[in-house]
Design an enzyme around this catalytic site. Structure first.
Site, PDB file in Angstrom:
ATOM      1  N   LYS A 261      73.075  -9.895  47.943  1.00  0.00           N
ATOM      2  CA  LYS A 261      71.706  -9.729  48.439  1.00  0.00           C
ATOM      3  C   LYS A 261      70.944 -11.063  48.520  1.00  0.00           C
ATOM      4  O   LYS A 261      71.370 -12.082  47.960  1.00  0.00           O
ATOM      5  CB  LYS A 261      70.971  -8.735  47.542  1.00  0.00           C
TER       6      LYS A 261
ATOM      7  N   THR B 173      71.362  -0.271  38.302  1.00  0.00           N
ATOM      8  CA  THR B 173      70.361  -0.732  39.268  1.00  0.00           C
ATOM      9  C   THR B 173      69.301  -1.610  38.597  1.00  0.00           C
ATOM     10  O   THR B 173      68.920  -2.647  39.133  1.00  0.00           O
ATOM     11  CB  THR B 173      69.677   0.503  39.910  1.00  0.00           C
TER      12      THR B 173
ATOM     13  N   TYR C 266      69.073   1.758  54.530  1.00  0.00           N
ATOM     14  CA  TYR C 266      68.437   2.392  53.363  1.00  0.00           C
ATOM     15  C   TYR C 266      67.651   3.650  53.745  1.00  0.00           C
ATOM     16  O   TYR C 266      66.721   4.043  53.020  1.00  0.00           O
ATOM     17  CB  TYR C 266      67.532   1.382  52.650  1.00  0.00           C
TER      18      TYR C 266
ATOM     19  N   ARG D 217      74.504  -7.681  37.664  1.00  0.00           N
ATOM     20  CA  ARG D 217      73.056  -7.478  37.600  1.00  0.00           C
ATOM     21  C   ARG D 217      72.476  -7.947  36.260  1.00  0.00           C
ATOM     22  O   ARG D 217      71.392  -8.510  36.216  1.00  0.00           O
ATOM     23  CB  ARG D 217      72.722  -6.018  37.920  1.00  0.00           C
TER      24      ARG D 217
ATOM     25  N   ARG E 174      80.900  -0.688  41.375  1.00  0.00           N
ATOM     26  CA  ARG E 174      79.672  -0.268  40.681  1.00  0.00           C
ATOM     27  C   ARG E 174      79.702  -0.733  39.214  1.00  0.00           C
ATOM     28  O   ARG E 174      78.673  -1.109  38.657  1.00  0.00           O
ATOM     29  CB  ARG E 174      79.515   1.262  40.730  1.00  0.00           C
TER      30      ARG E 174
ATOM     31  N   PHE F 155      59.230   2.426  46.571  1.00  0.00           N
ATOM     32  CA  PHE F 155      59.870   1.107  46.590  1.00  0.00           C
ATOM     33  C   PHE F 155      60.473   0.769  47.949  1.00  0.00           C
ATOM     34  O   PHE F 155      60.999  -0.334  48.125  1.00  0.00           O
ATOM     35  CB  PHE F 155      60.933   1.008  45.487  1.00  0.00           C
TER      36      PHE F 155
ATOM     37  N   HIS G 262      74.774  -5.046  46.221  1.00  0.00           N
ATOM     38  CA  HIS G 262      74.825  -3.624  46.583  1.00  0.00           C
ATOM     39  C   HIS G 262      76.270  -3.172  46.546  1.00  0.00           C
ATOM     40  O   HIS G 262      77.168  -3.925  46.935  1.00  0.00           O
ATOM     41  CB  HIS G 262      74.289  -3.396  48.002  1.00  0.00           C
TER      42      HIS G 262
ATOM     43  N   GLU H 251      78.746   3.060  55.370  1.00  0.00           N
ATOM     44  CA  GLU H 251      78.231   1.691  55.260  1.00  0.00           C
ATOM     45  C   GLU H 251      79.191   0.670  55.860  1.00  0.00           C
ATOM     46  O   GLU H 251      78.753  -0.292  56.506  1.00  0.00           O
ATOM     47  CB  GLU H 251      77.937   1.379  53.785  1.00  0.00           C
TER      48      GLU H 251
ATOM     49  N   ASN I 141      68.072  -7.321  42.850  1.00  0.00           N
ATOM     50  CA  ASN I 141      69.156  -7.099  41.891  1.00  0.00           C
ATOM     51  C   ASN I 141      70.527  -7.574  42.372  1.00  0.00           C
ATOM     52  O   ASN I 141      71.558  -7.084  41.921  1.00  0.00           O
ATOM     53  CB  ASN I 141      69.165  -5.633  41.436  1.00  0.00           C
TER      54      ASN I 141
HETATM   55  P1  DAT Z   1      71.733   1.076  43.807  1.00  0.00           P
HETATM   56  O1  DAT Z   1      71.486  -0.198  44.573  1.00  0.00           O
HETATM   57  O2  DAT Z   1      72.114   0.801  42.380  1.00  0.00           O
HETATM   58  O3  DAT Z   1      72.672   2.015  44.503  1.00  0.00           O
HETATM   59  P2  DAT Z   1      69.582   2.886  44.649  1.00  0.00           P
HETATM   60  O4  DAT Z   1      70.505   3.325  45.730  1.00  0.00           O
HETATM   61  O5  DAT Z   1      68.970   3.907  43.791  1.00  0.00           O
HETATM   62  O6  DAT Z   1      70.318   1.824  43.683  1.00  0.00           O
HETATM   63  O7  DAT Z   1      68.396   2.031  45.281  1.00  0.00           O
HETATM   64  C1  DAT Z   1      68.650   1.095  46.303  1.00  0.00           C
HETATM   65  C2  DAT Z   1      67.899  -0.183  45.997  1.00  0.00           C
HETATM   66  O8  DAT Z   1      66.481   0.097  46.032  1.00  0.00           O
HETATM   67  C3  DAT Z   1      68.140  -0.765  44.612  1.00  0.00           C
HETATM   68  O9  DAT Z   1      69.294  -1.596  44.565  1.00  0.00           O
HETATM   69  C4  DAT Z   1      66.881  -1.546  44.378  1.00  0.00           C
HETATM   70  C5  DAT Z   1      65.831  -0.677  45.055  1.00  0.00           C
HETATM   71  N1  DAT Z   1      65.192   0.207  44.074  1.00  0.00           N
HETATM   72  C6  DAT Z   1      65.659   1.398  43.604  1.00  0.00           C
HETATM   73  N2  DAT Z   1      64.822   1.936  42.701  1.00  0.00           N
HETATM   74  C7  DAT Z   1      63.796   1.050  42.582  1.00  0.00           C
HETATM   75  C8  DAT Z   1      62.608   0.998  41.796  1.00  0.00           C
HETATM   76  N3  DAT Z   1      62.292   1.990  40.935  1.00  0.00           N
HETATM   77  N4  DAT Z   1      61.791  -0.081  41.922  1.00  0.00           N
HETATM   78  C9  DAT Z   1      62.091  -1.079  42.784  1.00  0.00           C
HETATM   79  N5  DAT Z   1      63.190  -1.094  43.561  1.00  0.00           N
HETATM   80  C10 DAT Z   1      64.037  -0.055  43.450  1.00  0.00           C
HETATM   81 MG    MG Z   2      72.495   3.152  46.213  1.00  0.00          MG
END
Ligand code: DAT
Ligand code: MG
Length: 138
Positions: free
Chosen positions: A9, A91, A49, A102, A85, A57, A115, A126, A112
């Site tokens: 990222k 996350t 996304y 991370r 993962r 967020f 991905h 994806e 973070n």
């Molecule tokens: P991951 O990337 O672990 O699959 P996710 O799919 O739940 O997590 O969310 C996608 C991205 O969105 C994540 O990498 C960072 C952002 N994100 C998720 N939850 C968040 C939050 N509570 N505050 C800020 N950013 C967030």
């Molecule tokens: Mg995700």
């Protein structure tokens, strides 16, 4: 052999951490079978996304994802989806296990560093979102 989709990222690319992060994957038995550096368009980031549209967020996440180039890649290996993962960690970096990408590199929940696809269905979606079949060198 399983394939998964991975992004290094913007926060990591900006801080010159591409090599450090790739090393984590390679050291753990994942092989890069496709890779390119791109600057995501807003439309690309929003489509990628889409499942998070409407969440609080979402907008800042999109702004962040288009703020600098990223590396998009396909990783291959045994159990690649779960392994990726695991190597990335949770996350939220404050909850990520010690020694994960991370935990070691992320700046915040949003910034973070990496991905990774969360299921075979999202991996397939994806990978196809960013790569054509001939770009993947299995
Ligand atoms: P991951 O990337 O672990 O699959 P996710 O799919 O739940 O997590 O969310 C996608 C991205 O969105 C994540 O990498 C960072 C952002 N994100 C998720 N939850 C968040 C939050 N509570 N505050 C800020 N950013 C967030
Ligand atoms: Mg995700």
């Amino acid at each position: 052999m399983e394939r998964t989709f991975s992004i290094i990222k913007p926060d990591a690319v900006k801080r010159n951490l591409i090599g450090e992060i790739l090393q984590r994957f390679e050291r753990n038995g994942l092989r890069v079978v496709a890779s390119k550096m791109i600057r995501l368009s807003r439309e690309q980031a929003e489509g990628f996304y889409a499942e998070h549209k409407g969440r609080d967020f979402y907008e800042p996440l999109i702004e962040y994802m288009i703020s600098a180039p990223v590396i998009v890649q396909v990783l291959e290996g045994e159990g690649a989806i779960a392994k990726n993962r695991e190597i990335m960690g949770a996350t939220d970096p404050s909850k990520a296990a010690e020694g994960t990408i991370r935990a070691d590199f992320a700046l915040s929940v949003r910034e973070n560093s990496a991905h990774g696809s969360d299921s075979p269905e999202s991996a397939a979606r994806e990978i196809a979102y960013f790569f054509s079949t001939i770009e993947i060198c299995g």
